[in-house]
Design a protein around this motif. Structure first.
Motif, short mmCIF file in Angstrom:
data_model
loop_
_atom_site.label_atom_id
_atom_site.label_comp_id
_atom_site.label_asym_id
_atom_site.label_seq_id
_atom_site.Cartn_x
_atom_site.Cartn_y
_atom_site.Cartn_z
N LEU A 90 30.06 6.22 -52.41
CA LEU A 90 30.62 6.04 -53.76
C LEU A 90 31.46 4.78 -53.81
O LEU A 90 31.38 3.99 -54.77
CB LEU A 90 31.50 7.23 -54.15
CG LEU A 90 30.82 8.53 -54.57
CD1 LEU A 90 31.83 9.45 -55.22
CD2 LEU A 90 29.68 8.25 -55.52
N ASN A 128 29.77 -2.67 -54.70
CA ASN A 128 28.49 -3.33 -54.94
C ASN A 128 28.31 -3.68 -56.41
O ASN A 128 27.70 -4.69 -56.75
CB ASN A 128 27.36 -2.40 -54.46
CG ASN A 128 25.98 -2.99 -54.70
OD1 ASN A 128 25.32 -2.64 -55.65
ND2 ASN A 128 25.58 -3.91 -53.83
N MET A 142 22.65 -2.37 -55.33
CA MET A 142 22.05 -1.51 -54.32
C MET A 142 21.76 -0.13 -54.90
O MET A 142 22.56 0.41 -55.66
CB MET A 142 23.02 -1.39 -53.15
CG MET A 142 22.56 -0.50 -52.05
SD MET A 142 22.26 -1.48 -50.57
CE MET A 142 22.89 -0.42 -49.33
N PHE A 183 21.19 3.64 -53.57
CA PHE A 183 21.47 4.35 -52.33
C PHE A 183 20.58 5.59 -52.18
O PHE A 183 20.13 6.17 -53.17
CB PHE A 183 22.92 4.82 -52.31
CG PHE A 183 23.92 3.70 -52.24
CD1 PHE A 183 24.49 3.35 -51.03
CD2 PHE A 183 24.29 3.00 -53.38
CE1 PHE A 183 25.41 2.32 -50.96
CE2 PHE A 183 25.21 1.97 -53.33
CZ PHE A 183 25.77 1.63 -52.11
N ASP A 232 21.57 8.53 -51.20
CA ASP A 232 22.23 9.71 -51.77
C ASP A 232 22.65 9.46 -53.23
O ASP A 232 23.52 10.14 -53.75
CB ASP A 232 23.42 10.14 -50.91
CG ASP A 232 24.55 9.12 -50.91
OD1 ASP A 232 24.37 8.04 -51.52
OD2 ASP A 232 25.61 9.38 -50.32
N ALA A 249 24.69 8.06 -54.88
CA ALA A 249 26.05 7.54 -55.03
C ALA A 249 26.47 7.42 -56.48
O ALA A 249 27.09 6.45 -56.89
CB ALA A 249 26.20 6.19 -54.31
N LEU A 250 26.14 8.42 -57.29
CA LEU A 250 26.60 8.42 -58.68
C LEU A 250 28.05 8.89 -58.71
O LEU A 250 28.46 9.73 -57.92
CB LEU A 250 25.73 9.35 -59.52
CG LEU A 250 24.26 8.96 -59.61
CD1 LEU A 250 23.50 9.96 -60.47
CD2 LEU A 250 24.10 7.56 -60.17
N PHE A 251 28.83 8.34 -59.65
CA PHE A 251 30.23 8.72 -59.75
C PHE A 251 30.31 10.08 -60.44
O PHE A 251 29.97 10.20 -61.62
CB PHE A 251 31.01 7.66 -60.50
CG PHE A 251 30.83 6.28 -59.93
CD1 PHE A 251 31.03 6.05 -58.57
CD2 PHE A 251 30.40 5.22 -60.71
CE1 PHE A 251 30.85 4.79 -58.01
CE2 PHE A 251 30.21 3.96 -60.16
CZ PHE A 251 30.43 3.75 -58.81
N PRO A 252 30.77 11.11 -59.72
CA PRO A 252 30.69 12.48 -60.26
C PRO A 252 31.65 12.72 -61.41
O PRO A 252 31.46 13.66 -62.18
CB PRO A 252 31.04 13.35 -59.06
CG PRO A 252 31.86 12.47 -58.17
CD PRO A 252 31.36 11.07 -58.39
N ARG A 301 21.81 1.87 -63.39
CA ARG A 301 23.13 1.33 -63.10
C ARG A 301 23.01 0.03 -62.32
O ARG A 301 23.79 -0.91 -62.53
CB ARG A 301 23.92 2.37 -62.28
CG ARG A 301 25.33 1.98 -61.99
CD ARG A 301 26.07 3.05 -61.23
NE ARG A 301 25.56 3.20 -59.88
CZ ARG A 301 26.06 4.04 -58.98
NH1 ARG A 301 27.07 4.83 -59.31
NH2 ARG A 301 25.55 4.12 -57.78
N ALA A 302 22.01 -0.02 -61.42
CA ALA A 302 21.84 -1.24 -60.62
C ALA A 302 21.25 -2.37 -61.46
O ALA A 302 21.60 -3.53 -61.28
CB ALA A 302 20.94 -0.94 -59.43
#
Lengths: 278, 364
Positions: A176, A182, B85, B87, B89, B91-94, B156-157
């Motif tokens: 996260l 990034n 990037m 990822f 997993d 890597a979303l902001f919960p 998002r990327a």
């Protein structure tokens, strides 16, 4: 099968139901010549809110509890953050974790007393200040007031805040933080927008614990508090042991328990609302 | 000046306890042209993810250089690289909704003022539509399926319009069906957006299907860098031949080599002819790469190799025969159509080799 239910039911009855029922029974009576007279009056509960100093002291205890909770969170957060995110080696992590818990191996009284020797007129702090020439005579502001009570309580209960905040921070995957970097976010942005919001339930959980412990404390006010730093538990102790007014003590106890339950439900709800599923 | 990403002798060493350490990446040179879809392919621990993380800026190279359009960016901080990037997993902001996640890259301090509120909303909608998530804007990440999460991560990327998008095994945590769907999605996005995609995976099918070029990595080094077809048809080493398509390699020695083709003799004396021109020394030891689809079974006497069927496996699309070559020269697999299944365990068979596809790899 029913045999399994016996221990919890017995525990619940003997240590919770019966004592609370007794507490309630006492609270409805009154005393004559320091002897308990049973009754069915709610007068004691009314007195909690009308007679001085009860309500005032409850509010002051709540203020001290709140300040302790806030200060603990402020002290605990960076520490928990460092342990969770900036400690790569597992052994260092464990050592830091241990350092947080270690004070709990020492007696509470010793720790509270230690602050007396730090903050007092002949204490370490004053000796240092005088030695460095900042002041000619001992500063009396440090000890025997609300400040010293809050400071002592913060010191003693901060580990609880550290552990609950750490438990929350530790669940944040490093990806996260990497994803945020990034995407061009700087350190402060990551803190404000991701790490801090996700840690809120941990802050609340730690806050409930430190608030409750500090609110009900009676040692720190006696050791480092001034004459005006009496907290509600001290009043209850006096009612029980000095004035022998058990009904009044029971009424105050029940009011505090009710307030506590209300507070825990409220924060539990808040915790649920701020919880994020990682 | 070359445009795109260039890696020059890139190395990364991880120090272990007591001076022990290992080179995760051990001298990688690579040119990735602008707009290309390049995959770093290899087993776990081959250095592919470390290489990608160095390109992203998450890891600092021990030595070597990373250049972008000719400019050295080796020491540039992650936050300044503007390579996005995706990822494994997600890597979303919960703590944010889908829309807030997608907008994150537009709202950073460095982006301040570049987009107005209305423009931002329009753009978030546009990119959510691009990944078919237009109706999920207000959901939280935990309410989405794995495939949807990865689409959010993609949007998002992509929303900040980066030149380079990095993928760290993005489909690794999805099931087989969803992986296929997402592969097609990624190919479409690459075609439509004209960005450089650098993609890490251990799944060779994924790499073959999507990439313009594949770098097969092992032991921190690039074993071969080429188009999927080159890598599959003309592997330059035994490692690559064995890793891609699970070819079987039979030891052989060169009988004749020249512009018109190549003959090799197996350990059992049988000779195979290959069409590909080669200039190898007579008697030189080589590995003969035989893929299942380049072989066919025949009655004894009708092919250049002989052996005995040791197993036959019904695979649905085809029958896979395991054949032990005569004289213990090796074992090969052969795919035959299911309608013709004339051979069984223990049968003596001949094998025909497709001379246009068989291939030799050097060295013993």
């Amino acid at each position: 099968m029913l045999l399994w239910l016996l221990p919890p039911v017995a525990w619940f009855s003997v240590f919770i139901l019966v004592p609370y029922a007794m507490l309630f029974w006492y609270s409805l009576g009154h005393t004559e010549d320091m002897r308990f007279v049973p009754g069915l009056s709610l007068a004691n509960f009314a007195r909690v809110f009308t007679d001085e100093p009860y309500l005032g002291v409850i509010l002051k205890s709540a203020r001290i509890g709140l300040m302790t909770a806030i200060l603990s969170a402020i002290v605990a957060w960076p520490l928990a953050f460092v342990i969770a995110f900036h400690t790569r080696s597992a052994s260092v992590k464990f050592a830091l974790y241990l350092l947080v818990i270690v004070p709990w191996w020492a007696s509470y009284l010793v720790k509270a007393y230690a602050w007396k020797t730090i903050l007092g007129t002949n204490g370490i702090l004053n000796a240092t200040l005088q030695g460095l020439g900042f002041t000619d005579e001992p500063v009396r502001l440090f000890l025997y007031n609300e400040f010293s009570v809050v400071l002592t309580l913060t010191y003693i209960f901060t580990p609880f805040a550290v552990l609950s905040i750490y438990a929350q921070l530790e669940r944040i995957p490093t990806s996260l933080v990497e994803a945020a970097k990034n995407l061009g976010a700087g350190g402060w942005e990551i803190f404000w927008r991701i790490v801090l919001p996700i840690s809120v339930p941990g802050i609340i959980a730690g806050g409930i614990i430190t608030f409750s412990l500090a609110f009900g404390d009676f040692v720190a006010p006696v050791l480092v508090g001034g004459s005006d730093s009496v907290m509600i538990s001290n009043i209850v102790i006096n009612l029980l042991g000095v004035a022998f007014d058990w009904p009044m003590a029971a009424a105050i106890g029940l009011v505090i328990i009710t307030l506590g339950l209300g507070l825990i439900s409220l924060t539990g709800w808040l915790e649920e609302k701020t919880k994020v599923r990682l | 000046m070359t445009t795109g990403i260039e890696l020059r002798d890139l190395r990364k060493r991880y120090e272990g306890h007591g001076g022990a350490g290992s080179w995760a990446v051990d001298g990688v040179d690579m040119q990735i042209g602008r707009g290309q879809f390049v995959t770093l392919l290899g087993p776990s621990g081959c250095g592919k993810t470390t290489t990608l993380r160095m390109i992203a800026g998450f890891e600092v190279p021990t030595s070597g250089q990373i250049l972008r359009d000719g400019v050295d960016i080796t020491d540039q901080p992650v936050t300044d690289r503007e390579m996005r990037m995706v990822f494994q997993d997600f890597a979303l902001f919960p703590n944010m909704t889908v829309a807030e996640n997608v907008a994150f890259g537009l709202k950073t301090r460095r982006m301040k003022g570049r987009f107005g509120a209305a423009e931002m909303r329009r753009r978030v909608g546009e990119y959510l539509d691009l990944v078919h998530l237009g109706t999920h804007a207000d959901k939280r990440p935990h309410q989405l399926s794995g495939g949807q999460k990865q689409r959010v991560s993609l949007a998002r990327a992509l929303i900040t319009d980066p030149d380079v998008v990095l993928f760290d095994e993005p489909l690794g945590s999805l099931d087989a069906h969803l992986r296929k769907v997402m592969q097609i999605e990624l190919i479409r996005l690459h075609r439509e957006l004209n960005k450089t995609f650098i993609y890490v995976t251990h799944d060779q099918d994924e790499a073959m299907a999507m990439s313009d070029a594949i770098a097969v990595m092992n032991g921190g080094k690039v074993q071969q860098f080429g188009t999927p077809r080159e890598i599959y048809d003309r592997p330059t080493s035994r490692y690559v031949a064995g890793f891609i398509g699970h070819a079987h390699i039979v030891e052989a020695s060169v009988v004749e080599s020249g512009a018109s083709g190549l003959s090799v003799r197996l350990g059992n004396g049988e000779v195979v002819r290959l069409d590909a021109p080669a200039s190898l020394q007579r008697g030189e030891a080589v590995g003969l790469m035989l893929r299942a689809e380049d072989l066919s079974l025949a009655k004894p006497g009708d092919g250049e190799l002989h052996g005995k069927v040791s197993d036959s496996l019904y695979r649905g699309e085809y029958i896979e025969y395991v054949v032990d070559l005569k004289g213990g020269a090796g074992t090969v697999h052969v795919h035959e159509p299911t309608h013709a299944a004339p051979f069984a365990h223990g049968d003596d068979v001949a094998l025909k080799v497709n001379p246009a596809k068989a291939h030799v790899v050097g060295g013993a």
